[in-house]
Design an enzyme around this catalytic site. Structure first.
Site, mmCIF file in Angstrom:
data_model
loop_
_atom_site.group_PDB
_atom_site.id
_atom_site.type_symbol
_atom_site.label_atom_id
_atom_site.label_comp_id
_atom_site.label_asym_id
_atom_site.label_seq_id
_atom_site.Cartn_x
_atom_site.Cartn_y
_atom_site.Cartn_z
ATOM 1 C CG HIS B 31 -7.422 60.470 3.538
ATOM 2 N ND1 HIS B 31 -6.450 60.409 4.517
ATOM 3 C CD2 HIS B 31 -7.052 59.585 2.587
ATOM 4 C CE1 HIS B 31 -5.536 59.504 4.168
ATOM 5 N NE2 HIS B 31 -5.878 59.000 3.009
ATOM 6 C CG HIS B 71 -9.728 56.950 4.515
ATOM 7 N ND1 HIS B 71 -10.170 55.648 4.518
ATOM 8 C CD2 HIS B 71 -10.518 57.605 3.640
ATOM 9 C CE1 HIS B 71 -11.176 55.511 3.665
ATOM 10 N NE2 HIS B 71 -11.408 56.688 3.125
ATOM 11 N N PRO B 121 -7.159 50.522 9.186
ATOM 12 C CG PRO B 121 -5.819 49.138 10.503
ATOM 13 C CD PRO B 121 -6.672 50.381 10.562
ATOM 14 C CG HIS B 262 -8.990 58.838 -1.338
ATOM 15 N ND1 HIS B 262 -9.967 58.205 -0.604
ATOM 16 C CD2 HIS B 262 -7.802 58.357 -0.882
ATOM 17 C CE1 HIS B 262 -9.400 57.372 0.245
ATOM 18 N NE2 HIS B 262 -8.092 57.439 0.104
ATOM 19 C CB SER B 376 -9.964 21.279 17.928
ATOM 20 O OG SER B 376 -10.484 20.268 17.082
ATOM 21 C CD GLU B 403 -9.970 31.133 10.868
ATOM 22 O OE1 GLU B 403 -10.165 31.896 9.897
ATOM 23 O OE2 GLU B 403 -10.165 29.901 10.795
ATOM 24 C CG PHE B 429 -5.722 28.558 10.867
ATOM 25 C CD1 PHE B 429 -4.803 28.469 9.823
ATOM 26 C CD2 PHE B 429 -6.470 27.450 11.178
ATOM 27 C CE1 PHE B 429 -4.651 27.285 9.098
ATOM 28 C CE2 PHE B 429 -6.334 26.262 10.454
ATOM 29 C CZ PHE B 429 -5.422 26.185 9.412
ATOM 30 C CG HIS B 453 -4.314 21.822 17.492
ATOM 31 N ND1 HIS B 453 -5.272 22.140 18.422
ATOM 32 C CD2 HIS B 453 -4.639 20.586 17.026
ATOM 33 C CE1 HIS B 453 -6.150 21.144 18.511
ATOM 34 N NE2 HIS B 453 -5.782 20.185 17.688
ATOM 35 C CG HIS B 465 -3.405 22.483 9.781
ATOM 36 N ND1 HIS B 465 -3.396 22.664 8.418
ATOM 37 C CD2 HIS B 465 -4.711 22.362 10.137
ATOM 38 C CE1 HIS B 465 -4.646 22.645 7.970
ATOM 39 N NE2 HIS B 465 -5.450 22.465 8.978
ATOM 40 N NE ARG B 512 -4.281 16.315 17.759
ATOM 41 C CZ ARG B 512 -4.046 15.248 17.014
ATOM 42 N NH1 ARG B 512 -2.847 15.070 16.465
ATOM 43 N NH2 ARG B 512 -4.983 14.354 16.798
#
Lengths: 652, 652
Positions: B31, B71, B121, B262, B376, B403, B429, B453, B465, B512
């Protein structure tokens, strides 16, 4: 806190509050705070604006309502019960969160009428709604106001707006100017950990305005203020955010306004106090007839609108419901016949584009797109026109560098009905949209993911871009068909399966590098639909070589090497593990045979136990890739015909 | 386009341009557009501001430079060569993107000195930099300006700012007021598909301002304007965004300003034209001594600053490099001994919090946090203090409902050095932060993920979940240790492994629901480090039952059922597949035995071929979960002692 004026609309809202706190209490599980806090906003929305007909939940031109803050599911269940949805009787509310009830912990698409989308993973609802609003614009451009002309309303919480996917969604919606999308933000300043100022200082209205949205704020407990804000939002040509200033758990005098009320039952004492506070004189799960009457008037208004709509419905539009794919198999078979003559040596991403020329010419309702990799994913066929903010008559979406937003928007387009979306990115970035892919699978929404650059075969971009574990991790998702075609014929067959799918998302995994045609003999049958099949089948086999995608060519070369040593190798192409697993045992046994086996895939072995026993061989990856030209990498990682042949010899 | 003033600083920038276009051309891959477009900005940043010492690449108080737009890797490689990094000689540039070279397609942490983080990424770099800037603030609060006082600079592209993770990152940075974070946005209005207006209309400056950032813009080819913007950014107490208006591929007269430049080599003709345009009279890979001299002066300035720093370095700070964990094993063993007496019956998420009381009391450099699920995930131990925008002396981060941003920030904190971050969310998640988890594994950064959980055992929240495929999909990531402890002792051992890890991220997966203590006999050895071990070992076994986490209790109950029928069952607890795979064959054979096997995990079977042959039994999930109380779900999905026992009997 200001006193509530007791009038009929407030009573309608208090019915939601009562049902929410009572159902959560009975289940001893759930989230009362959000339904109680947003009951006034939701009541005004439904009472004064929503056009839906509980007797015809799938009425195509209904307004869409998406509860992005899915943990507040009792809000939807209470409303559906009060509106008179036939499948949401009081027993369903009494059995909130119990096995087999329609009233799941979070709203589940397909579990109950009128649930437009499964929500709960935060941010998914608002991003899916963007797809619904986009679909409305596209179908409106095609069929006109008589056929398609409705709003998409979203209730979103602070969590939805903190999640990254919300940025991708609002940026895309603002760019496209989806003016009939209205997001009502439950601006209660509370998250699970406590006050929102523990973790955020963003000026959400300024943020949405920066993305091209119309923004406003209102007291979420002032019925007329709410109505004025929604009316202004409907009139503005931009998508709209309404910051609804609410008190979480509104009506629970000792707990409202605190995070204690977010995700736990209120307890009998507080519920009694709330009944007093709200002047709600009725027993748990008891709703007076006058309240039912008021809610049923909303349903009656919707039924009337639906009748009017059916009168004026355009012929063109009727033809689009549902998507008719009956012409595709014939077109694909003719195309496969041509391929068997042309014998193209192309990357499967190019083969995918070639197949799309047939698919898109045959099916007028496909909607293509890419997360800014159109020229790499090759997702745009020759006649496709890009959708622009000025013209929605096109059929190709530039989703931008927004894999997650793209996947969620595709869910929304597919859920809206009448359009069949597909979209592409690099396979390594399937990780970026995985939560939305999972929802496609959980909902059984038949969207198609085109994931190109599917192995170390992409070469120089290196390990960040090279999928190694992705085939395994995506095959792990239930109800998702992962297809890794080996040549142009399998690619065409994969597209046929994807377009015919009614209840499963399909992922087509494609190579960057060229691959020779393996299926040189034309076969009318879609062999890819078998999941795996014999590409080379010697009379009596000494070993079975099994490969997918770009490694099938290598397995064939290995079989030739072995033949030179007088060893008979069967070669199995396995484009789709899930479909092979679904075949009957007799078929599977025929394919696998009883000879030793060697699997080959430029990825980790996980998941190959469908084909291999632990003592069988496997030629693949054991860790991350590297940056180098593809041929150098295949040699470096020893994914070669020689490696397959030597493992085969060791096993015999 | 304005003419370039030919002065030494511009020549320094042109050296970057020449090396970038020549290296990409020689590799025939890469690139050139971004390095050529941002060469002026990068040159001003390094020439006038950066404090780094190529002779001491790990100098703790160096300024951090993160190329989020990975890149454009040739920008970094060219700069490092010109600065005189010993491991970046001209041969490395000549071998750009070739096997075994340090000049990978994207910057790879650990491949070359001075690469602060692996990027490519999109959006990961800016989000990781937020963690670095946060770590700087936290360590500065602990050790003072003499020890820790540096800037974190980021170059980000349009893609980085379109990705959702950027929202989570800038929102968190703005909230915390990370004033020494400076993001230089390559505002070139080009993406791969074409002009940015194909897919976005966001006013980025307004967007960053809404998140509490200081924003400005400058001509990215005007050296003094760039310098003024950076100076203002350094002085402002808020994190800063500088919109650098640049021309992609600047200097390539016929291609600059278009997406053609590019991601493809310019070609010999255009390179020749660029040499003319830039008045660059030198051969490919030839740099005149005067240019080297100018760049080496930057290195000399940095070396001087480092010498000054070493003079004034505080004793407290010296003690923090590197994190000393030698006291932990003893503390954990004492704690395990206490557990074997107390025999707590607690959820492993609670056991994790109990273990953290020991870990955090023993290791002063841990940094906890959660994505708004503190109560939690139970990630906050009793003495932890929350970090706030006003006070960075604490050791607990409220990451918000972010997250992905949390995971990337933890990578940044760990990469910064001297702090050991861990953070929690619901396991389902993990999908939201998967791209950052993958980078933890690819870089070998020892962050700890706490995923609670972890199965249908969470109950009523339902399938959105409930992890079902997540254990498989996370075990698929190379170099990541996934630990699913069965009780409080295994949880403590998992924490010991996580805190002692130097080159692997560790994920602690927790229940949990409550689980009884299985390891009632104290053992000094960390058996979890074996990956799997015999929890029950009859003299001569008829069957081997293998389970993880919450299903170990069920396997034990099944063994009791079988014992009642005179069947001897060995029970294996398998908290970490990766560590078991790493044991020698003799150990693995001892554990697995030769009797038939039944595996049990409340998840899909994928990945269990490490323990099971295809004919062995498995009790687990075959699809998504459901919403109901946990006991009802275990019965509904038939994950019971009876099911294990009956499969065992069928196999014997």
């Amino acid at each position: 806190m200001k006193d509530i004026q007791i009038n009929q609309e407030t009573e309608m809202a208090n019915a939601i509050r009562a049902l929410a706190m009572d159902a959560v209490q009975k289940a001893n599980s759930g989230h009362p705070g959000m339904p109680m806090g947003m009951a006034d906003v939701a009541t005004v929305l439904f009472n004064r604006f929503m056009s839906i007909d509980p007797a015809a939940p799938k009425w195509p031109d209904r307004d869409r309502f998406v509860l992005s803050a899915g943990h507040g599911s009792m809000l939807v269940y209470a409303i559906h019960h009060l509106l008179g949805y036939a499948d949401m009787d009081m027993d369903q509310l009494r059995n909130f969160r119990q096995l087999g009830s329609r009233t799941a912990g979070h709203p589940e698409y397909g579990h109950a009428d009128g649930i437009e989308v499964t929500t709960g993973p935060l941010g998914q609802g608002i991003a899916t709604a963007v797809g619904m609003a986009l679909a409305e614009k596209m179908k409106n451009a095609r069929y006109g106001d008589d056929s398609v002309d409705h709003f998409t309303y979203v209730i979103a919480g602070d969590g939805c707006l903190m999640e990254g996917i919300s940025h991708e969604a609002i940026d895309l919606a603002g760019h496209l100017g989806l003016g009939k999308l209205v997001v009502m933000w439950d601006d209660n300043a509370i998250t699970i950990d406590g006050d929102t100022n523990l973790s955020t200082s963003t000026d959400q209205q300024a943020r949405f305005a920066a993305a091209g949205w119309h923004v406003s704020a209102c007291d979420g407990h002032d019925m007329n203020a709410i109505a004025e804000a929604i009316e202004a939002a409907r009139l503005d040509p931009r998508p709209s955010l309404i910051a609804c200033r609410t008190i979480i758990g509104f009506g629970a005098p000792n707990k409202q306004g605190s995070h204690d009320v977010h995700g736990a039952p209120l307890g009998d004492a507080e519920i009694a106090a709330a009944r007093k506070q709200l002047n709600w004189a009725y027993e748990p799960f008891e709703i007076p007839a006058s309240i039912y009457d008021s809610w049923h008037q909303i349903a009656a208004r919707g039924a009337h609108k639906r009748a009017e709509w059916e009168q004026r419905l355009s012929v063109e539009f009727r033809a689009t419901e549902p998507c008719d794919t009956s012409a595709l198999p014939g077109a694909i078979e003719a195309y496969k016949r041509k391929l068997s003559q042309d014998k193209p040596n192309v990357a499967t991403r190019k083969a995918s584009q070639m197949a799309l020329e047939v698919v898109n010419a045959t099916l007028p309702f496909t909607v293509g797109g890419s997360a800014d990799l159109t020229g790499s994913n090759l997702t745009k066929s020759s006649k496709m026109q890009s959708v622009t903010p000025q013209d929605f008559s096109g059929d190709y979406i530039h989703y931008g560098i927004r894999e997650h937003g793209m996947a969620a928007a595709m869910n929304g387009i597919a859920l809206h009905g009448g359009l069949k979306p597909y979209g592409g990115t690099f396979m390594a970035f399937a990780d970026y949209c995985r939560p939305a892919i999972r929802l496609s699978a959980l909902m059984g929404v038949p969207v198609t993911y085109v994931m190109t650059h599917d192995s170390i075969g992409l070469g120089e971009d290196g390990p960040t871009h090279q999928p190694v574990e992705h085939l395994a991790s995506l095959r792990a998702i239930p109800n998702l068909l992962v297809m890794r075609p080996a040549d142009a014929v399998e690619t065409a067959e994969a597209w046929e399966i994807a377009m015919m799918s009614k209840d499963k998302p399909v992922m087509i995994v494609a190579s960057r590098q060229n691959l020779p045609l393996q299926r040189t003999q034309h076969e009318a049958e879609n062999l890819t639909a078998r999941g795996a099949y014999l590409l080379r089948d010697p009379a009596k086999r000494d070993v079975t070589l099994i490969a997918t995608g770009s490694e099938v060519e290598i397995a064939i070369a290995a079989a030739d090497l072995l033949a030179a040593d007088g060893i008979k190798a069967a070669v199995v192409s396995a484009p789709c593990f899930e479909l092979f697993e679904a075949q009957d045992k007799a078929y599977r046994d025929t394919i696998l045979g009883t000879a030793p086996r060697v699997g080959c895939e430029a990825a980790i072995r996980q998941g190959w136990d469908l084909f291999l026993d632990r003592e069988d061989g496997f030629v693949g990856m054991r860790g991350f890739g590297a940056s180098a030209p593809a041929p150098a990498l295949y040699n470096h990682f020893n994914i070669t015909a020689e490696a397959i042949a030597s493992q085969a010899k060791n096993l015999i």
